[in-house]
Design a protein around this motif. Structure first.
Motif, short mmCIF file in Angstrom:
data_model
loop_
_atom_site.label_atom_id
_atom_site.label_comp_id
_atom_site.label_asym_id
_atom_site.label_seq_id
_atom_site.Cartn_x
_atom_site.Cartn_y
_atom_site.Cartn_z
N VAL A 138 0.88 -1.18 0.00
CA VAL A 138 0.00 0.00 0.00
C VAL A 138 0.92 1.22 0.00
N LYS A 168 -6.32 1.75 -6.29
CA LYS A 168 -7.04 1.80 -5.02
C LYS A 168 -6.10 1.64 -3.82
N ARG A 169 -4.85 1.19 -4.09
CA ARG A 169 -3.89 1.05 -3.00
C ARG A 169 -2.85 2.17 -3.02
N LEU A 171 -2.86 5.98 -1.95
CA LEU A 171 -3.74 6.87 -1.20
C LEU A 171 -3.02 8.14 -0.79
N GLU A 183 -8.31 5.89 5.72
CA GLU A 183 -8.34 5.25 4.40
C GLU A 183 -7.14 4.32 4.20
N LYS A 186 -7.83 1.23 6.27
CA LYS A 186 -8.84 0.40 5.60
C LYS A 186 -8.21 -0.44 4.50
N ALA A 187 -7.35 0.18 3.71
CA ALA A 187 -6.70 -0.55 2.62
C ALA A 187 -5.87 -1.71 3.16
N GLU A 190 -8.17 -4.54 4.47
CA GLU A 190 -8.75 -5.31 3.37
C GLU A 190 -7.79 -6.37 2.86
#
Length: 316
Positions: A138, A168-169, A171, A183, A186-187, A190
């Motif tokens: 991430v 999406k990874r 941020l 956020e 959260k990544a 997940e």
């Protein structure tokens, strides 16, 4: 901070209904980035406690420091690593080895990029190191609160050097202002797998008492010293004694490399060492539920950064 992610974001996580509860997720997450990218600030903000010392001085973190984030989604155990940079000095090479070792043993990796600086050679070195870890990576683009963050430049760099990391990874955040932290968490959640927690749910670090005291003293020292002196300082805890249920006595030494540095750390009329001692006691009071009586002195350990025996004790 942890309460916010639990209250505000629980419904937003994409969790397969057939999986066990999200709270069973656990991951060991290595944080990597250049010096002063905001790694320690992120960790302290995410954990909600002063886990890792912070300074405007580059190369503050010398060890792999663990900070633990517990929420209803599970447990993320972050490992704050020394800033990764290009240097052939013995101590810096040791710190780079610490980073590489943590990458291999981690479940996930959080790569923090300072968007106030261009992605130059040191950033390319990190990307090369992460090339085989893109499946567990991430990326957080930090310091987006700056006047003109180089966001597009950073995204082009990532696309060129770490193309397997999905959008999406990648941020944006401001670790200093607690913006975008949820956020990022959260990544990571997940991607985390269901597994037993590594620590109790009330833990936020696994650091021993003597290490925490030494780091607090070093933080207070380096934030008050100039030029090369902060890099030439380490803290030796000589004695620790619990003298009552509410009071601990500690003798510690601020160690420097040269006689001339000793005078600087002591200061005119011993004012500098007095200030470091007083401010250290104040900072320790916020961490421990007992008072620490600190006996702080200065001594010379000549050329300690070039000696393997000393580095073996300090860098773990």
């Amino acid at each position: 901070m942890n309460q916010n992610i639990e209250e505000n974001n629980e419904s937003e996580l994409n969790v397969n209904e057939t999986q066990p509860p999200v709270g069973d997720k656990t991951a060991l997450v290595t944080i990597i980035g250049r010096p002063s990218a905001g790694k320690s600030t992120f960790l302290n903000t995410a954990a909600g406690e002063p886990v890792s010392i912070v300074s405007a001085m580059p190369q503050t973190t010398r060890n792999a420091i663990r900070g633990i984030v517990n929420t209803s989604f599970g447990q993320l155990v972050f490992v704050d690593t020394p800033g990764y940079h290009d240097s052939e000095k013995k101590m810096n090479l040791r710190m780079r080895n610490i980073v590489a070792e943590q990458l291999d043993s981690s479940d996930l990796v959080l790569y923090i990029i300072d968007t106030t600086r261009s992605c130059a050679e040191e950033e390319r070195m990190i990307a090369e190191l992460l090339e085989n870890h893109q499946d567990k990576l991430v990326i957080a683009l930090n310091k987006v609160d700056a006047a003109r963050p180089l966001l597009e430049h950073a995204r082009k760099f990532i696309k060129a050097h770490l193309p397997a990391v999905p959008e999406k990874r990648i941020l944006e955040m401001s670790a200093k202002n607690d913006q975008g932290i949820n956020e990022v968490l959260k990544a990571l959640y997940e991607m985390a797998k269901v597994a037993p927690h590594l620590y109790t749910d009330d833990a936020y670090t696994d650091q021993e008492v003597d290490f925490r005291i030494a780091e607090v003293i070093r933080e207070q020292a380096i934030n008050r010293l100039d030029e090369e002196v902060p890099h030439a300082v380490y803290v030796q805890i000589a004695d620790l004694e619990m003298r009552s249920p509410t009071k601990m006595w500690c003798r510690a030494f601020l160690c420097v490399e040269k006689d001339s540095q000793k005078g600087i750390v002591i200061g005119k009329g011993a004012q500098m060492i007095k200030t470091i001692r007083v401010e250290s006691i104040k900072a320790l009071k916020k961490i421990f539920d007992y008072k620490i009586d600190l006996d702080l002195q200065v001594k010379v350990d000549k050329n300690w950064r070039q000696r393997d025996a000393t580095l073996n004790k300090l860098l773990k």
